[in-house]
Design a protein around this motif. Sequence first.
Motif, short mmCIF file in Angstrom:
data_model
loop_
_atom_site.label_atom_id
_atom_site.label_comp_id
_atom_site.label_asym_id
_atom_site.label_seq_id
_atom_site.Cartn_x
_atom_site.Cartn_y
_atom_site.Cartn_z
N GLU A 100 -8.25 17.91 -4.00
CA GLU A 100 -9.75 17.69 -3.82
C GLU A 100 -9.91 17.29 -2.33
N VAL A 101 -8.95 16.69 -1.81
CA VAL A 101 -9.03 16.10 -0.23
C VAL A 101 -8.55 17.31 0.42
N ASP A 102 -9.58 17.96 1.39
CA ASP A 102 -9.26 19.08 2.22
C ASP A 102 -8.34 18.52 3.26
N PRO A 103 -7.13 19.43 3.50
CA PRO A 103 -6.27 19.12 4.68
C PRO A 103 -6.86 18.63 5.98
N ILE A 104 -8.15 18.94 6.40
CA ILE A 104 -8.58 18.54 7.75
C ILE A 104 -8.81 16.90 7.66
N PHE A 105 -8.84 16.15 6.57
CA PHE A 105 -9.16 14.98 6.77
C PHE A 105 -8.06 14.02 6.84
N PHE A 106 -6.85 14.56 6.70
CA PHE A 106 -5.39 14.15 6.74
C PHE A 106 -5.21 13.73 8.30
N ASP A 107 -4.72 12.34 8.53
CA ASP A 107 -4.37 12.13 9.96
C ASP A 107 -3.07 11.65 10.14
N ALA A 108 -2.56 10.62 9.87
CA ALA A 108 -1.22 10.18 10.01
C ALA A 108 -0.47 9.59 8.79
N THR A 109 0.84 9.47 8.40
CA THR A 109 1.33 9.30 7.33
C THR A 109 2.20 7.97 7.72
N TYR A 110 2.25 7.06 6.48
CA TYR A 110 2.88 5.95 6.63
C TYR A 110 3.61 5.64 5.30
N TYR A 111 4.86 5.23 5.54
CA TYR A 111 5.47 4.74 4.26
C TYR A 111 4.87 3.41 3.67
N LEU A 112 4.93 2.96 2.28
CA LEU A 112 4.58 1.53 1.71
C LEU A 112 5.81 1.23 1.03
N ALA A 113 6.20 -0.28 1.35
CA ALA A 113 7.37 -0.75 0.80
C ALA A 113 7.07 -2.03 0.50
N PRO A 114 7.60 -2.58 -0.74
CA PRO A 114 7.26 -4.07 -1.23
C PRO A 114 7.82 -4.97 -0.22
N LYS A 115 7.33 -6.24 -0.08
CA LYS A 115 7.44 -7.07 0.98
C LYS A 115 8.93 -7.88 0.61
N GLY A 116 9.39 -7.73 -0.74
CA GLY A 116 10.34 -8.13 -1.27
C GLY A 116 11.11 -7.42 -2.39
N LYS A 117 12.57 -7.88 -2.61
CA LYS A 117 13.08 -7.31 -3.77
C LYS A 117 12.27 -7.67 -5.04
N GLU A 118 11.90 -8.93 -5.10
CA GLU A 118 11.07 -9.41 -6.31
C GLU A 118 9.91 -8.66 -6.56
N TYR A 119 9.38 -7.82 -5.75
CA TYR A 119 8.41 -6.90 -6.07
C TYR A 119 8.40 -5.66 -6.53
N GLY A 120 9.89 -5.37 -6.68
CA GLY A 120 10.43 -4.11 -6.97
C GLY A 120 9.79 -3.25 -8.20
N LYS A 121 9.71 -3.99 -9.26
CA LYS A 121 9.19 -3.87 -10.36
C LYS A 121 7.79 -3.39 -10.53
N ILE A 122 6.85 -3.91 -9.89
CA ILE A 122 5.54 -3.80 -9.55
C ILE A 122 5.36 -2.50 -8.78
N TYR A 123 6.13 -2.50 -7.85
CA TYR A 123 6.16 -1.21 -6.68
C TYR A 123 6.29 0.16 -7.74
N SER A 124 7.51 -0.17 -8.37
CA SER A 124 7.85 1.14 -8.99
C SER A 124 6.95 1.73 -10.13
N LEU A 125 6.44 0.70 -11.01
CA LEU A 125 5.32 0.99 -11.85
C LEU A 125 4.05 1.50 -11.21
N VAL A 126 3.46 1.19 -10.16
CA VAL A 126 2.60 1.64 -9.37
C VAL A 126 2.78 3.15 -8.97
N GLU A 127 4.07 3.35 -8.42
CA GLU A 127 4.61 4.53 -8.12
C GLU A 127 4.51 5.66 -9.22
#
Length: 334
Positions: A100-127
Amino acid sequence: MARPVWAGVLSFGLVSLPVGLYTATDSHTIHFHQLQRGTSDRVRNKRVNERTGEEVPFEEIVKGFDDGDAYVLVEPEELDDIAPGRSRSLDIEGFVDPAEVDPIFFDATYYLAPKGKEYGKIYSLVEQALAKADKAGIARFVMRSHEYLVAVKAENGLLTCHTLHWADEIRDPRAEIDSLPRKAKAAPKELRMAEQLVEALSMEWKPEEFHDTFREKVAALIKAKRAGESVEKAEPAAESTNVVDLSEALRASVERAAAGARGKNGKPPERAREQERGAAGPKDPQHMTKAELYKKAAAAGIPGRSAMTRDELRDALAATASGSGSGRRPRKAA
């Protein structure tokens, strides 16, 4: 290792995940320094006080808004104080279908990563949740004194963050461009040939097969100039197709695309074209594209070809074939 350009907390509902934002792309553009012509002296930009002409240290520069009567000064920490979540919150407000998001709205792309390995499970769950739902989280956050609208998506096993343009930043093409046709009805025959051309040129998307050829040519130019050598000029740009030649241009394009496809399936495209010409006789220069005429002119050694129009190339080839010289006098060397 890469360093995050922003760090904060990704949250939706009562789930909070400390994350870092990393640049997803890298520019390989060849950069030039500015020099004064005739010298090796660098030309540099400086922050200068326009009244005194003196250079101003970066730490003494503040932001000022001109309200007409005077400047309203704003310190960086004041911008942080009014930012949502003190500039450290990436709060998802809702989820949408990415389509539903028209391609014209997209600008730049970034990666999101957990700030520490201890947050890996929450990160994986959200992904995994985003991937299974095939949804994108819409959020806002502040980075470098600017608020961004973003779409958080699950892609290739990780979370990505795409900055989006605001709705009022999208220009209305009809209001901005006066040369757009209001309604132009295509002739059925031309439309069929255009569809055939699209089909003939259809391919599988393989981004690794594409590379920056202009950057390679710039690097070759620099190398040649260092060695005191010359480089071959690029072929001239194709001339615009007019309405009269449209059907013929489409027909020739479909034939060339078909020959190219046959080449990929066993024969080199050029050989396939030569065999076609052998069966149907040599191609009439009247029906050749400018690129084909230019190649023929290069083989015939016609001078000045790089500055010629399509008609001039055709006439020069005809004059050469009749033995009366190179046609029109060249305007500049090829």
